[in-house]
Structure formats: structure tokens, C-alpha cells
Design a protein around this motif. Sequence first.
Motif, PDB file in Angstrom:
ATOM      1  N   MET A 163       0.822  -1.186   0.000  1.00 35.73           N
ATOM      2  CA  MET A 163       0.000   0.000   0.000  1.00 35.73           C
ATOM      3  C   MET A 163       0.874   1.262   0.000  1.00 35.73           C
ATOM      4  O   MET A 163       0.725   2.111  -0.839  1.00 35.73           O
ATOM      5  CB  MET A 163      -0.907  -0.022   1.218  1.00 35.73           C
ATOM      6  N   TYR A 164       1.790   1.360   0.963  1.00 31.82           N
ATOM      7  CA  TYR A 164       2.634   2.547   1.006  1.00 31.82           C
ATOM      8  C   TYR A 164       3.883   2.343   0.168  1.00 31.82           C
ATOM      9  O   TYR A 164       4.490   1.286   0.204  1.00 31.82           O
ATOM     10  CB  TYR A 164       3.035   2.872   2.445  1.00 31.82           C
ATOM     11  N   GLN A 165       4.223   3.371  -0.567  1.00 34.54           N
ATOM     12  CA  GLN A 165       5.429   3.326  -1.380  1.00 34.54           C
ATOM     13  C   GLN A 165       6.481   4.226  -0.739  1.00 34.54           C
ATOM     14  O   GLN A 165       6.152   5.197  -0.048  1.00 34.54           O
ATOM     15  CB  GLN A 165       5.120   3.823  -2.787  1.00 34.54           C
ATOM     16  N   GLU A 166       7.729   3.892  -0.986  1.00 36.47           N
ATOM     17  CA  GLU A 166       8.812   4.688  -0.415  1.00 36.47           C
ATOM     18  C   GLU A 166       8.803   6.095  -1.004  1.00 36.47           C
ATOM     19  O   GLU A 166       8.639   6.272  -2.211  1.00 36.47           O
ATOM     20  CB  GLU A 166      10.152   4.012  -0.693  1.00 36.47           C
ATOM     21  N   LEU A 167       8.985   7.072  -0.133  1.00 40.75           N
ATOM     22  CA  LEU A 167       9.025   8.457  -0.582  1.00 40.75           C
ATOM     23  C   LEU A 167      10.387   8.784  -1.185  1.00 40.75           C
ATOM     24  O   LEU A 167      11.405   8.209  -0.799  1.00 40.75           O
ATOM     25  CB  LEU A 167       8.765   9.400   0.591  1.00 40.75           C
ATOM     26  N   ASP A 168      10.393   9.722  -2.119  1.00 37.92           N
ATOM     27  CA  ASP A 168      11.616  10.199  -2.760  1.00 37.92           C
ATOM     28  C   ASP A 168      12.524  10.804  -1.688  1.00 37.92           C
ATOM     29  O   ASP A 168      12.159  11.779  -1.033  1.00 37.92           O
ATOM     30  CB  ASP A 168      11.223  11.250  -3.809  1.00 37.92           C
ATOM     31  N   LYS A 169      13.706  10.231  -1.519  1.00 37.65           N
ATOM     32  CA  LYS A 169      14.620  10.699  -0.468  1.00 37.65           C
ATOM     33  C   LYS A 169      15.154  12.100  -0.752  1.00 37.65           C
ATOM     34  O   LYS A 169      15.470  12.834   0.171  1.00 37.65           O
ATOM     35  CB  LYS A 169      15.762   9.713  -0.293  1.00 37.65           C
ATOM     36  N   VAL A 170      15.240  12.471  -2.010  1.00 35.81           N
ATOM     37  CA  VAL A 170      15.719  13.824  -2.336  1.00 35.81           C
ATOM     38  C   VAL A 170      14.696  14.851  -1.867  1.00 35.81           C
ATOM     39  O   VAL A 170      15.046  15.869  -1.267  1.00 35.81           O
ATOM     40  CB  VAL A 170      15.981  13.966  -3.853  1.00 35.81           C
ATOM     41  N   LEU A 171      13.421  14.573  -2.097  1.00 35.03           N
ATOM     42  CA  LEU A 171      12.377  15.542  -1.733  1.00 35.03           C
ATOM     43  C   LEU A 171      11.932  15.417  -0.281  1.00 35.03           C
ATOM     44  O   LEU A 171      11.216  16.294   0.206  1.00 35.03           O
ATOM     45  CB  LEU A 171      11.173  15.375  -2.658  1.00 35.03           C
ATOM     46  N   SER A 172      12.341  14.391   0.405  1.00 36.48           N
ATOM     47  CA  SER A 172      11.926  14.225   1.801  1.00 36.48           C
ATOM     48  C   SER A 172      12.656  15.173   2.753  1.00 36.48           C
ATOM     49  O   SER A 172      12.264  15.303   3.904  1.00 36.48           O
ATOM     50  CB  SER A 172      12.157  12.782   2.255  1.00 36.48           C
ATOM     51  N   GLN A 173      13.701  15.833   2.264  1.00 37.01           N
ATOM     52  CA  GLN A 173      14.408  16.815   3.087  1.00 37.01           C
ATOM     53  C   GLN A 173      13.599  18.111   3.027  1.00 37.01           C
ATOM     54  O   GLN A 173      13.292  18.607   1.936  1.00 37.01           O
ATOM     55  CB  GLN A 173      15.833  17.001   2.533  1.00 37.01           C
ATOM     56  N   PRO A 174      13.203  18.692   4.184  1.00 41.18           N
ATOM     57  CA  PRO A 174      12.291  19.850   4.188  1.00 41.18           C
ATOM     58  C   PRO A 174      12.725  21.035   3.328  1.00 41.18           C
ATOM     59  O   PRO A 174      11.898  21.600   2.594  1.00 41.18           O
ATOM     60  CB  PRO A 174      12.214  20.233   5.661  1.00 41.18           C
ATOM     61  N   VAL A 175      13.988  21.421   3.379  1.00 38.53           N
ATOM     62  CA  VAL A 175      14.416  22.596   2.589  1.00 38.53           C
ATOM     63  C   VAL A 175      14.282  22.299   1.101  1.00 38.53           C
ATOM     64  O   VAL A 175      13.820  23.151   0.330  1.00 38.53           O
ATOM     65  CB  VAL A 175      15.852  23.025   2.957  1.00 38.53           C
ATOM     66  N   ARG A 176      14.645  21.095   0.698  1.00 37.95           N
ATOM     67  CA  ARG A 176      14.515  20.744  -0.727  1.00 37.95           C
ATOM     68  C   ARG A 176      13.058  20.735  -1.158  1.00 37.95           C
ATOM     69  O   ARG A 176      12.720  21.178  -2.259  1.00 37.95           O
ATOM     70  CB  ARG A 176      15.142  19.382  -0.994  1.00 37.95           C
ATOM     71  N   LEU A 177      12.188  20.251  -0.292  1.00 37.43           N
ATOM     72  CA  LEU A 177      10.764  20.226  -0.621  1.00 37.43           C
ATOM     73  C   LEU A 177      10.218  21.654  -0.764  1.00 37.43           C
ATOM     74  O   LEU A 177       9.447  21.945  -1.679  1.00 37.43           O
ATOM     75  CB  LEU A 177       9.991  19.455   0.445  1.00 37.43           C
ATOM     76  N   ILE A 178      10.653  22.558   0.103  1.00 43.39           N
ATOM     77  CA  ILE A 178      10.227  23.964  -0.002  1.00 43.39           C
ATOM     78  C   ILE A 178      10.739  24.571  -1.302  1.00 43.39           C
ATOM     79  O   ILE A 178      10.009  25.281  -2.000  1.00 43.39           O
ATOM     80  CB  ILE A 178      10.721  24.777   1.214  1.00 43.39           C
ATOM     81  N   ILE A 179      11.985  24.291  -1.650  1.00 48.58           N
ATOM     82  CA  ILE A 179      12.558  24.841  -2.891  1.00 48.58           C
ATOM     83  C   ILE A 179      11.753  24.370  -4.098  1.00 48.58           C
ATOM     84  O   ILE A 179      11.334  25.174  -4.937  1.00 48.58           O
ATOM     85  CB  ILE A 179      14.039  24.422  -3.038  1.00 48.58           C
ATOM     86  N   VAL A 180      11.514  23.076  -4.173  1.00 50.07           N
ATOM     87  CA  VAL A 180      10.799  22.527  -5.337  1.00 50.07           C
ATOM     88  C   VAL A 180       9.356  23.017  -5.369  1.00 50.07           C
ATOM     89  O   VAL A 180       8.854  23.395  -6.427  1.00 50.07           O
ATOM     90  CB  VAL A 180      10.881  20.982  -5.346  1.00 50.07           C
ATOM     91  N   SER A 181       8.693  23.049  -4.215  1.00 49.05           N
ATOM     92  CA  SER A 181       7.302  23.530  -4.220  1.00 49.05           C
ATOM     93  C   SER A 181       7.243  25.004  -4.597  1.00 49.05           C
ATOM     94  O   SER A 181       6.306  25.438  -5.268  1.00 49.05           O
ATOM     95  CB  SER A 181       6.623  23.262  -2.876  1.00 49.05           C
ATOM     96  N   THR A 182       8.242  25.784  -4.214  1.00 47.78           N
ATOM     97  CA  THR A 182       8.300  27.196  -4.626  1.00 47.78           C
ATOM     98  C   THR A 182       8.501  27.305  -6.122  1.00 47.78           C
ATOM     99  O   THR A 182       7.820  28.084  -6.801  1.00 47.78           O
ATOM    100  CB  THR A 182       9.446  27.920  -3.884  1.00 47.78           C
TER     101      THR A 182
END
Length: 97
Positions: free
Chosen positions: A1-20
Motif C-alpha cells: 500500500m505505502y510506497q517509499e518516498l523520494d529521499k531527495v524531496l523528503s528533506q524539508p528545505v529541498r521540498l520547499i525549494i521545489v514547491s516554490t
Amino acid sequence: MYQELDKVLSQPVRLIIVSTLMKVRSADFNYLKEVTNTTQGNLSHQLKKLKEAGYIEIEKKFVNNYPKTICRITSQGKKAFADYVEKMKTYLNLENP
């Protein structure tokens, strides 16, 4: 059911950068530093990781004799972000309201 999350995007600052970058055409280094509320060194490190993953492209140029770093999300980055969001919906049980 659950799939592994992308480790690159799991870092909060990287996720903020990409979402921005998903919301704007491009963003310069100072804007991303303000949005992420992180240090210059940490932001540089996180941008490098995103570039190595192929999620963003970085353009460096001079404007009025000052260096300027411009970041843009790539099509690979857009797909990775969309996949990440879909997986998070599964984790949060948001797929079937």
C-alpha cells in the motif's frame, strides 16, 4: 500500500525549494534563501543535491557586476514533485475522502 518516498524531496528545505519553483517560472538565490529561511551554505548544498537529481537547473550570471544564481524546475523535477504529492496523499489518507 505505502510506497517509499523520494529521499531527495523528503528533506524539508529541498521540498520547499521545489514547491516554490512549481509556482514560479524561476527564482533567484536570495528569494529562495528568504523562502526557506536557511543559511547561504545550506541553501547552496540543497540546490546542488536537487541539481544532481536532475530536479532543477541552475543558471549563474552577472547582473550589474554582481553574481546572480537563477533556479528553475525541470520536467523531471515537476514529475518527481507530483509523484511525491500523490504518495503523501496515500500516507495521509487523502485519496478517498
